[in-house]
Write an enzyme that holds these catalytic residues in place. Sequence first.
Site, short mmCIF file in Angstrom:
data_model
loop_
_atom_site.label_atom_id
_atom_site.label_comp_id
_atom_site.label_asym_id
_atom_site.label_seq_id
_atom_site.Cartn_x
_atom_site.Cartn_y
_atom_site.Cartn_z
N TRP A 287 0.80 -1.23 0.00
CA TRP A 287 0.00 0.00 0.00
C TRP A 287 0.83 1.28 0.00
CZ3 TRP A 287 -4.71 1.98 -0.60
CH2 TRP A 287 -4.93 3.27 -0.12
N GLU B 112 -6.04 18.72 4.56
CA GLU B 112 -4.86 17.88 4.73
C GLU B 112 -3.73 18.37 3.82
OE1 GLU B 112 -6.50 13.55 6.02
OE2 GLU B 112 -6.68 13.92 3.89
N PHE C 26 3.13 9.64 9.83
CA PHE C 26 2.20 10.21 8.86
C PHE C 26 2.93 11.20 7.94
CE2 PHE C 26 -2.45 9.59 10.42
CZ PHE C 26 -2.25 8.23 10.51
N ASP D 123 -0.08 9.22 0.20
CA ASP D 123 0.53 10.51 -0.11
C ASP D 123 2.04 10.51 -0.41
OD1 ASP D 123 -1.87 10.86 1.20
OD2 ASP D 123 -1.06 12.07 2.81
C1 FRU Z 1 -3.98 12.17 3.47
C2 FRU Z 1 -3.72 11.59 4.86
C3 FRU Z 1 -2.86 12.57 5.66
C4 FRU Z 1 -2.21 11.67 6.66
C5 FRU Z 1 -1.98 10.43 5.84
C6 FRU Z 1 -2.06 9.15 6.62
O1 FRU Z 1 -4.22 11.23 2.51
O2 FRU Z 1 -4.94 11.31 5.51
O3 FRU Z 1 -3.60 13.62 6.24
O4 FRU Z 1 -1.03 12.20 7.18
O5 FRU Z 1 -2.96 10.42 4.83
O6 FRU Z 1 -1.66 8.08 5.83
#
Ligand code: FRU
Length: 511
Positions: A47, A230, A106, A50
């Site tokens: 998987w 985000e 993240f 971002d």
């Molecule tokens: C965006 C998000 C971010 C977060 C990450 C977690 O796609 O939700 O805000 O840091 O993915 O995988």
Amino acid sequence: MHLFKITAAIILFTCLFSCKNESPTMLDMKSHEAFRPKYHFTPDSMWMNDPNGMVYYNGEYHLFYQYFPDSTVWGPMHWGHAVSKDMVTWDDLPIALYPDSLGLIFSGSAVIDWKNTSGFGVNGNPPMVAIFTHHNMDGERAKRLDFQTQSIAYSNDNGRTWTKYEQNPVIKNPGIKDFRDPKVIWHEATQKWVLVLAAKDRVKFYSSPDLKSWTYASDFGIENDARLWECPDIFPMKVAGSNTEKWVLITSMQSGAPNGGTGTSYWVGDFDGNTFTCNNAAASQKWLDSGKDNYAFVTWSDIPASDGRRLGLGWMSNWQYAQVVPSVKWRSAMTMARELSLHQVASDFILKSKPVDEFKKLEKNTKTIDAKASKEPIVIMENMTTAKLTLSFKKPSQGAVIVRFSDSQGNHTDVGYDVALQKYFIDRSHSGITDFSPEFKGKHLSSNPYMSTQLDVMIYLDHSSIELFAEDGACAMTDIYFSTESYSKAEIITSGDVVELLGGSVTELAK
Ligand code: FRU
């Protein structure tokens, strides 16, 4: 959203566990390479979401990314890593950042600390510093609000190995459940670091002399916004053809994108190192891409001034269905790397995008397409599965101009322009496998109307994606599709008048 991601991960784990050693089908499917793009970045397996930590250093473009190495659905996040010399061909590297006692890793960014403000540098070489969100699962389970904090790590070997700062986190959580995705830039005018992060329905700015101690500066948002923000980014840009500098603030929106679900938006305004301002903020939000599949688009840090381009890429999916798309060994690709430019239109400012010139090196065998007026379909491409099409049409007086990409089974995706709506579209209603999510099928319209009398389009076809650039890049649309047999034919069809093709070319793209 995170609950959704976590539930999906648990379901898949349960399935994988109960199927273990029993299902040859599962094993077969694991080596299944169908849908793998030829010239878009994908992880070899498992998987990805971002793009993170995008930074250029010592001749390498770094692409870190949200990665779960144990499954093809979202799960405990790591930073995967790849490098490229040209943003076209990528070399996979080992995982850069692993979850630790402070949490999962993240999204975030990376910079080169040229002046060694952090003191992490050695032997006179600047450190590469990553700034990311620690997501603490225990805190989330305990229903606390402060489980997302910002932390840093540094590398002294071109991003190959990383040391997390022992005094992490560097920004504690002020009691906001969604508090993440820091992007750091060096702010030249004030000679300090600026950090922008997403905080629920807005972004927050901080500044720092050394990347370790951060001072809150300001918020930017719009009144009563119910959407979750985000992955922000902020950077200055010269307005094309002038000396005016404006600041672009990118924010990805977890709902309400032009064609539903998640999408990348931007604002153009001014920034003094503390506060971002733009007139009539609510009315000023624009979409970087009005297709369904360009999320969390952010730009590379530290592109040399001698290059001067503003370069970035996005995650080529949509949270509505990202975890159930039918690729098996891996999930998700990135968009092509793109170059952004800023343009003034009347009193407004817009971003244009185009694929980076480096993709030209993939161009092989260009076939010129002659001008032709016809009511019958005009076949312009056969037996080619990865291509760039550059086409010009006279705008018809009614109906639509359509470029149809298809396989031999009749599955097809239409890229076109609707005269009545004055909008471009990508229609993937009959694109192949679509039944994995009710949100996938459909015709997606550009968010703005375009009135040009000549339609000039550039379309990039890969094994599971189509990227449209029209109106000189003012209109960008990215849609993924899943046809078990790659599309290999393109024809121009019309839904009304004679279509007047003014000419163009079809170029094979091959590595
Ligand atoms: C965006 C998000 C971010 C977060 C990450 C977690 O796609 O939700 O805000 O840091 O993915 O995988």
